[in-house]
Design a protein around this motif. Structure first.
Motif, PDB file in Angstrom:
ATOM      1  N   ARG A   1       9.939  50.303  15.152  1.00 63.63           N
ATOM      2  CA  ARG A   1      10.523  51.407  14.379  1.00 63.63           C
ATOM      3  C   ARG A   1      10.241  51.217  12.886  1.00 63.63           C
ATOM      4  NH1 ARG A   1      16.848  53.133  14.906  1.00 63.63           N
ATOM      5  NH2 ARG A   1      16.793  54.838  13.418  1.00 63.63           N
ATOM      6  N   TRP A   2      10.351  49.982  12.404  1.00 61.51           N
ATOM      7  CA  TRP A   2      10.067  49.684  10.998  1.00 61.51           C
ATOM      8  C   TRP A   2       8.603  49.975  10.691  1.00 61.51           C
ATOM      9  CZ3 TRP A   2      12.127  49.323   6.467  1.00 61.51           C
ATOM     10  CH2 TRP A   2      11.417  48.734   5.418  1.00 61.51           C
ATOM     11  N   ARG A   3       7.707  49.540  11.558  1.00 63.00           N
ATOM     12  CA  ARG A   3       6.275  49.788  11.344  1.00 63.00           C
ATOM     13  C   ARG A   3       5.981  51.283  11.351  1.00 63.00           C
ATOM     14  NH1 ARG A   3       5.321  46.166  15.552  1.00 63.00           N
ATOM     15  NH2 ARG A   3       5.678  44.092  14.794  1.00 63.00           N
ATOM     16  N   ALA A   4       6.653  52.029  12.219  1.00 62.90           N
ATOM     17  CA  ALA A   4       6.454  53.485  12.266  1.00 62.90           C
ATOM     18  C   ALA A   4       6.929  54.119  10.957  1.00 62.90           C
ATOM     19  CB  ALA A   4       7.193  54.087  13.456  1.00 62.90           C
ATOM     20  N   TYR A   5       8.052  53.657  10.439  1.00 58.27           N
ATOM     21  CA  TYR A   5       8.549  54.166   9.152  1.00 58.27           C
ATOM     22  C   TYR A   5       7.516  53.882   8.057  1.00 58.27           C
ATOM     23  CZ  TYR A   5      10.516  53.481   4.551  1.00 58.27           C
ATOM     24  OH  TYR A   5      10.687  53.465   3.191  1.00 58.27           O
ATOM     25  N   ARG A   6       7.013  52.645   8.015  1.00 56.26           N
ATOM     26  CA  ARG A   6       6.046  52.274   6.978  1.00 56.26           C
ATOM     27  C   ARG A   6       4.773  53.118   7.079  1.00 56.26           C
ATOM     28  NH1 ARG A   6       6.931  50.166   2.612  1.00 56.26           N
ATOM     29  NH2 ARG A   6       5.024  48.992   2.644  1.00 56.26           N
TER      30      ARG A   6
ATOM     31  N   LEU B   1      21.831  51.027  11.173  1.00 55.93           N
ATOM     32  CA  LEU B   1      22.097  51.950  10.055  1.00 55.93           C
ATOM     33  C   LEU B   1      20.969  51.906   9.029  1.00 55.93           C
ATOM     34  CD1 LEU B   1      25.892  51.682   9.176  1.00 55.93           C
ATOM     35  CD2 LEU B   1      24.643  53.676   9.978  1.00 55.93           C
ATOM     36  N   LEU B   2      20.484  50.718   8.756  1.00 57.34           N
ATOM     37  CA  LEU B   2      19.405  50.571   7.788  1.00 57.34           C
ATOM     38  C   LEU B   2      18.138  51.281   8.267  1.00 57.34           C
ATOM     39  CD1 LEU B   2      18.949  49.208   5.040  1.00 57.34           C
ATOM     40  CD2 LEU B   2      18.032  47.255   6.273  1.00 57.34           C
ATOM     41  N   LEU B   3      17.804  51.110   9.534  1.00 62.65           N
ATOM     42  CA  LEU B   3      16.627  51.786  10.087  1.00 62.65           C
ATOM     43  C   LEU B   3      16.809  53.300  10.062  1.00 62.65           C
ATOM     44  CD1 LEU B   3      15.721  49.427  13.047  1.00 62.65           C
ATOM     45  CD2 LEU B   3      14.360  49.860  11.000  1.00 62.65           C
ATOM     46  N   GLN B   4      18.013  53.768  10.387  1.00 67.17           N
ATOM     47  CA  GLN B   4      18.277  55.208  10.347  1.00 67.17           C
ATOM     48  C   GLN B   4      18.124  55.742   8.926  1.00 67.17           C
ATOM     49  OE1 GLN B   4      18.817  57.389  13.001  1.00 67.17           O
ATOM     50  NE2 GLN B   4      18.358  58.788  11.330  1.00 67.17           N
ATOM     51  N   MET B   5      18.624  54.973   7.965  1.00 67.92           N
ATOM     52  CA  MET B   5      18.534  55.388   6.570  1.00 67.92           C
ATOM     53  C   MET B   5      17.069  55.499   6.144  1.00 67.92           C
ATOM     54  SD  MET B   5      20.387  53.728   3.220  1.00 67.92           S
ATOM     55  CE  MET B   5      19.776  52.091   3.563  1.00 67.92           C
ATOM     56  N   PHE B   6      16.239  54.527   6.531  1.00 70.49           N
ATOM     57  CA  PHE B   6      14.825  54.582   6.161  1.00 70.49           C
ATOM     58  C   PHE B   6      14.098  55.708   6.893  1.00 70.49           C
ATOM     59  CE2 PHE B   6      15.383  50.132   4.602  1.00 70.49           C
ATOM     60  CZ  PHE B   6      15.065  50.407   3.288  1.00 70.49           C
ATOM     61  N   ASP B   7      14.453  55.947   8.152  1.00 68.48           N
ATOM     62  CA  ASP B   7      13.860  57.088   8.870  1.00 68.48           C
ATOM     63  C   ASP B   7      14.191  58.395   8.153  1.00 68.48           C
ATOM     64  OD1 ASP B   7      12.668  55.582  10.876  1.00 68.48           O
ATOM     65  OD2 ASP B   7      14.311  55.883  12.306  1.00 68.48           O
ATOM     66  N   ASP B   8      15.443  58.527   7.736  1.00 65.64           N
ATOM     67  CA  ASP B   8      15.861  59.739   7.027  1.00 65.64           C
ATOM     68  C   ASP B   8      15.177  59.858   5.669  1.00 65.64           C
ATOM     69  OD1 ASP B   8      17.467  60.305   9.207  1.00 65.64           O
ATOM     70  OD2 ASP B   8      19.338  59.718   8.223  1.00 65.64           O
TER      71      ASP B   8
END
Length: 122
Positions: A18-23, A55-62
Motif C-alpha cells: 500500500r505504501w509503495r502504491a501511494y509513492r 490511519l497513517l496509510l489512510q491519511m497518505f492515500d487521501d
C-alpha cells in the motif's frame, strides 16, 4: 506459516504494498503537485508520527487523492494548501485524530506538573 514469520519480522506485507502504491501515485503527479505532496509527506513524517499504521496509510492515500484531483482539475497548489502550508497540514492531520509525539509529551509534562502541585499541597 512462513509469511506470518516474515511479517512478524518485517511488518505487514500488505501495508508495504500500500505504501509503495501511494509513492507511485505521488511520482505520477505533475511536477508542482508532486513537489507539494512530497513536502507535505516529509512534514507529516517528522511532525505527524503515530503508531497507528492504518490511519497513517489512510491519511497518505487521501493526500494522494487530494493532489490527484487537484491536478486533474488544474487547481493551483496554493489554493489547496492556502497561505500557511503548516496550518493546512496540521488541520489535515487533525482530521484523522492523529496527534504528534510532541503532543503526547506535552500531555505527560502537564500531568507531571499537576501531580507535583498536588504533592506540594498534601
Amino acid at each position: 506459516m512462513m509469511t506470518n514469520w516474515i511479517e512478524w519480522v518485517t511488518g505487514s506485507l500488505a501495508d508495504k504494498r500500500r505504501w509503495r502504491a501511494y509513492r507511485a501515485r505521488v511520482e505520477a503527479l505533475p511536477a508542482p503537485y508532486r513537489t507539494a505532496a512530497k513536502g507535505v509527506e516529509r512534514y507529516l513524517m517528522y511532525n505527524g508520527g503515530t503508531d497507528q499504521g492504518e490511519l497513517l496509510l489512510q491519511m497518505f492515500d487521501d493526500l494522494a487523492e487530494l493532489f490527484e484531483g487537484a491536478a486533474a482539475d488544474g487547481t493551483p497548489v496554493r489554493e489547496i494548501v492556502g497561505d500557511d502550508p503548516v496550518e493546512f497540514v496540521d488541520t489535515f492531520k487533525s482530521n484523522y485524530g492523529i496527534g504528534s509525539w510532541i503532543t503526547k509529551e506535552q500531555k505527560r509534562l502537564t500531568a507531571a506538573i499537576e501531580q507535583a502541585e498536588k504533592e506540594e499541597t498534601s
